[in-house]
Design a protein around this motif. Structure first.
Motif, PDB file in Angstrom:
ATOM      1  N   VAL A  22      22.038   8.802  -1.853  1.00 47.85           N
ATOM      2  CA  VAL A  22      22.227   9.306  -0.492  1.00 47.85           C
ATOM      3  C   VAL A  22      21.098  10.259  -0.114  1.00 47.85           C
ATOM      4  CG1 VAL A  22      23.718  10.704   0.999  1.00 47.85           C
ATOM      5  CG2 VAL A  22      24.730   9.016  -0.537  1.00 47.85           C
ATOM      6  N   PHE A  23      20.700  11.106  -1.057  1.00 48.11           N
ATOM      7  CA  PHE A  23      19.627  12.060  -0.789  1.00 48.11           C
ATOM      8  C   PHE A  23      18.327  11.335  -0.447  1.00 48.11           C
ATOM      9  CE2 PHE A  23      16.114  14.791  -2.354  1.00 48.11           C
ATOM     10  CZ  PHE A  23      16.297  15.870  -1.491  1.00 48.11           C
ATOM     11  N   ASN A  24      17.999  10.318  -1.211  1.00 54.67           N
ATOM     12  CA  ASN A  24      16.766   9.568  -0.937  1.00 54.67           C
ATOM     13  C   ASN A  24      16.800   8.886   0.420  1.00 54.67           C
ATOM     14  OD1 ASN A  24      15.457  10.245  -3.352  1.00 54.67           O
ATOM     15  ND2 ASN A  24      16.460   8.586  -4.482  1.00 54.67           N
ATOM     16  N   LYS A  25      17.973   8.431   0.834  1.00 49.82           N
ATOM     17  CA  LYS A  25      18.114   7.843   2.166  1.00 49.82           C
ATOM     18  C   LYS A  25      17.910   8.907   3.246  1.00 49.82           C
ATOM     19  CE  LYS A  25      21.232   4.023   0.942  1.00 49.82           C
ATOM     20  NZ  LYS A  25      22.597   3.470   1.108  1.00 49.82           N
ATOM     21  N   MET A  26      18.439  10.084   3.007  1.00 49.31           N
ATOM     22  CA  MET A  26      18.340  11.174   3.984  1.00 49.31           C
ATOM     23  C   MET A  26      16.893  11.612   4.186  1.00 49.31           C
ATOM     24  SD  MET A  26      21.701  13.486   2.993  1.00 49.31           S
ATOM     25  CE  MET A  26      21.432  14.722   4.266  1.00 49.31           C
ATOM     26  N   ILE A  27      16.158  11.762   3.070  1.00 50.83           N
ATOM     27  CA  ILE A  27      14.781  12.252   3.219  1.00 50.83           C
ATOM     28  C   ILE A  27      13.865  11.181   3.799  1.00 50.83           C
ATOM     29  CG2 ILE A  27      15.051  13.925   1.357  1.00 50.83           C
ATOM     30  CD1 ILE A  27      13.541  12.062  -0.489  1.00 50.83           C
ATOM     31  N   GLY A  28      14.343   9.933   3.808  1.00 55.47           N
ATOM     32  CA  GLY A  28      13.547   8.859   4.389  1.00 55.47           C
ATOM     33  C   GLY A  28      13.799   8.649   5.875  1.00 55.47           C
ATOM     34  N   PRO A  31      14.270  11.194  12.963  1.00 55.47           N
ATOM     35  CA  PRO A  31      13.979  12.552  12.485  1.00 55.47           C
ATOM     36  C   PRO A  31      14.847  12.913  11.285  1.00 55.47           C
ATOM     37  CG  PRO A  31      15.370  12.638  14.426  1.00 55.47           C
ATOM     38  CD  PRO A  31      14.988  11.188  14.257  1.00 55.47           C
ATOM     39  N   LYS A  32      14.412  13.936  10.576  1.00 60.24           N
ATOM     40  CA  LYS A  32      15.110  14.355   9.365  1.00 60.24           C
ATOM     41  C   LYS A  32      16.470  14.967   9.712  1.00 60.24           C
ATOM     42  CE  LYS A  32      11.927  13.266   6.360  1.00 60.24           C
ATOM     43  NZ  LYS A  32      11.277  12.286   7.234  1.00 60.24           N
ATOM     44  N   PHE A  38      22.116  18.502   4.841  1.00 57.28           N
ATOM     45  CA  PHE A  38      21.629  18.637   3.472  1.00 57.28           C
ATOM     46  C   PHE A  38      22.511  19.584   2.667  1.00 57.28           C
ATOM     47  CE2 PHE A  38      17.409  17.093   5.069  1.00 57.28           C
ATOM     48  CZ  PHE A  38      17.257  16.057   4.153  1.00 57.28           C
ATOM     49  N   ASN A  39      23.021  20.628   3.309  1.00 58.61           N
ATOM     50  CA  ASN A  39      23.885  21.582   2.615  1.00 58.61           C
ATOM     51  C   ASN A  39      25.136  20.913   2.063  1.00 58.61           C
ATOM     52  OD1 ASN A  39      22.197  23.757   2.993  1.00 58.61           O
ATOM     53  ND2 ASN A  39      23.283  24.554   4.781  1.00 58.61           N
ATOM     54  N   LYS A  40      25.683  19.965   2.835  1.00 57.05           N
ATOM     55  CA  LYS A  40      26.873  19.251   2.371  1.00 57.05           C
ATOM     56  C   LYS A  40      26.567  18.490   1.084  1.00 57.05           C
ATOM     57  CE  LYS A  40      28.559  18.493   7.101  1.00 57.05           C
ATOM     58  NZ  LYS A  40      28.852  17.456   8.092  1.00 57.05           N
ATOM     59  N   LEU A  41      25.406  17.872   1.052  1.00 55.66           N
ATOM     60  CA  LEU A  41      25.008  17.115  -0.128  1.00 55.66           C
ATOM     61  C   LEU A  41      24.738  18.042  -1.313  1.00 55.66           C
ATOM     62  CD1 LEU A  41      24.335  14.337  -1.320  1.00 55.66           C
ATOM     63  CD2 LEU A  41      21.982  14.662  -0.548  1.00 55.66           C
ATOM     64  N   LEU A  42      24.012  19.135  -1.048  1.00 59.07           N
ATOM     65  CA  LEU A  42      23.742  20.115  -2.100  1.00 59.07           C
ATOM     66  C   LEU A  42      25.051  20.664  -2.673  1.00 59.07           C
ATOM     67  CD1 LEU A  42      20.810  22.104  -0.448  1.00 59.07           C
ATOM     68  CD2 LEU A  42      20.628  20.629  -2.455  1.00 59.07           C
ATOM     69  N   VAL A  54      20.011  20.297  -8.121  1.00 58.71           N
ATOM     70  CA  VAL A  54      20.129  21.061  -6.868  1.00 58.71           C
ATOM     71  C   VAL A  54      18.813  21.767  -6.561  1.00 58.71           C
ATOM     72  CG1 VAL A  54      21.217  23.071  -5.787  1.00 58.71           C
ATOM     73  CG2 VAL A  54      22.619  21.387  -6.975  1.00 58.71           C
ATOM     74  N   VAL A  55      18.233  22.405  -7.571  1.00 59.93           N
ATOM     75  CA  VAL A  55      16.960  23.110  -7.379  1.00 59.93           C
ATOM     76  C   VAL A  55      15.871  22.129  -6.953  1.00 59.93           C
ATOM     77  CG1 VAL A  55      15.143  24.407  -8.549  1.00 59.93           C
ATOM     78  CG2 VAL A  55      17.548  24.969  -8.976  1.00 59.93           C
ATOM     79  N   SER A  56      15.816  20.968  -7.605  1.00 66.06           N
ATOM     80  CA  SER A  56      14.815  19.957  -7.266  1.00 66.06           C
ATOM     81  C   SER A  56      14.996  19.457  -5.831  1.00 66.06           C
ATOM     82  CB  SER A  56      14.909  18.786  -8.247  1.00 66.06           C
ATOM     83  OG  SER A  56      14.004  17.752  -7.890  1.00 66.06           O
ATOM     84  N   MET A  57      16.228  19.205  -5.442  1.00 65.19           N
ATOM     85  CA  MET A  57      16.513  18.752  -4.074  1.00 65.19           C
ATOM     86  C   MET A  57      16.080  19.803  -3.055  1.00 65.19           C
ATOM     87  SD  MET A  57      20.289  16.999  -4.275  1.00 65.19           S
ATOM     88  CE  MET A  57      20.515  15.281  -4.750  1.00 65.19           C
ATOM     89  N   TYR A  58      16.398  21.048  -3.355  1.00 57.79           N
ATOM     90  CA  TYR A  58      16.044  22.143  -2.447  1.00 57.79           C
ATOM     91  C   TYR A  58      14.541  22.148  -2.190  1.00 57.79           C
ATOM     92  CZ  TYR A  58      15.654  26.900  -0.603  1.00 57.79           C
ATOM     93  OH  TYR A  58      15.365  27.991   0.187  1.00 57.79           O
ATOM     94  N   ARG A  59      13.777  22.012  -3.266  1.00 54.27           N
ATOM     95  CA  ARG A  59      12.321  22.055  -3.126  1.00 54.27           C
ATOM     96  C   ARG A  59      11.804  20.867  -2.306  1.00 54.27           C
ATOM     97  NH1 ARG A  59      11.412  23.974  -9.384  1.00 54.27           N
ATOM     98  NH2 ARG A  59      11.491  26.231  -9.000  1.00 54.27           N
ATOM     99  N   GLN A  60      12.406  19.703  -2.501  1.00 51.14           N
ATOM    100  CA  GLN A  60      11.989  18.540  -1.725  1.00 51.14           C
ATOM    101  C   GLN A  60      12.310  18.712  -0.243  1.00 51.14           C
ATOM    102  OE1 GLN A  60      12.610  14.495  -3.491  1.00 51.14           O
ATOM    103  NE2 GLN A  60      13.634  15.626  -5.126  1.00 51.14           N
ATOM    104  N   ILE A  61      13.469  19.278   0.033  1.00 50.03           N
ATOM    105  CA  ILE A  61      13.845  19.540   1.425  1.00 50.03           C
ATOM    106  C   ILE A  61      12.850  20.498   2.071  1.00 50.03           C
ATOM    107  CG2 ILE A  61      15.609  20.607   2.905  1.00 50.03           C
ATOM    108  CD1 ILE A  61      17.684  19.666   0.775  1.00 50.03           C
TER     109      ILE A  61
END
Length: 247
Positions: A22-28, A31-32, A38-42, A54-61
């Motif tokens: 789901v995260f990869n779909k969201m960042i693709g 508009p973003k 994103f908070n719901k996913l985190l 979680v830390v990795s996702m945060y940095r990508q966001i």
């Protein structure tokens, strides 16, 4: 730490791989999605205790240019604290202040918990004192976290004084607070003090539970006071408290 997102629907996953899909779909998307989404996913990943992810996702966001808010930063602080990197958690606090994001009670209580986990009780109390000076509305969780940290580091006298501080500021210590100190007193062999605190609990109408009696009975047995241990065991049975965990 609360992890519910702002909105009607939170993400729920059976495993972290589904969350990553789901995260990869969201960042693709363009508009973003907003930081709220994103908070719901985190938050869902936090519930699965995958803090490094979680830390990795945060940095990508962040690299995507999506602006973080206080809620997402609290999630990041919690992730660092759970990973034992309280230094990074404190850095996030500094970033919040630099960006003009007001830290919340959750922010500071998360840091306090992280510091106590690492037995850095002096730093935890320093943050606690800062919160009280700034007029933050504290809750029993914060007080009990400090108590647990004091007892973990063997500061029994300070823990008892902190219990009195709670009462002086209008907080009535609950069963968790009393059990925390009772356990510490019993392990140190301070049984007279433990029994006095036990009596105080009952006078205040706080009903002892299985943990309370467990601490006291083990303390008595370890000190060779078998008769006192038996009396407490009988009292526990008379009060219809389960003996399953005693042993």
């Amino acid at each position: 730490m609360p992890v519910r997102g702002k909105g009607k629907i939170d993400y729920r996953f059976d495993n972290v791989d589904d969350a990553l899909i789901v995260f990869n779909k969201m960042i693709g998307k363009y508009p973003k999605p907003s930081i709220v989404e994103f908070n719901k996913l985190l938050g869902a990943v936090v519930r699965m205790k995958h803090y490094a992810i979680v830390v990795s996702m945060y940095r990508q966001i962040e690299l995507l240019g999506v602006s973080h808010d206080g809620y997402s930063m609290n999630i990041l602080i919690n992730g660092f604290c759970q990973l034992g990197r309280i230094d990074f958690g404190l850095s996030v606090l500094g970033k919040m202040l630099k960006l003009g994001v007001e830290p919340s009670v959750v922010t500071f209580s998360t840091l306090i918990n992280g510091l106590c986990i690492q037995s850095k009780i002096s730093e935890a109390i320093s943050i606690f004192d800062g919160m009280t000076e700034r007029g933050y509305q504290l809750d029993l969780i914060v007080y009990n976290t400090i108590l647990k940290g004091l007892c973990k580091t063997g500061n029994t006298d300070r823990a008892v004084r902190f219990l009195r501080l709670m009462e002086g500021t209008g907080f009535e210590p609950d069963i968790v607070a009393y059990n925390t100190i009772l356990d510490c007193l019993c392990k140190k062999g301070l049984l007279k003090e433990a029994l006095n605190l036990f009596s105080e609990m009952k006078v205040k109408g706080i009903r002892p539970d299985i943990i309370t009696y467990n601490c006291l009975i083990h303390g008595m047995c370890n000190s060779g006071r078998q008769e006192e241990a038996t009396r407490l065991l009988n009292e526990m049975v008379d009060n219809n408290i389960s003996v399953y965990h005693i042993g």
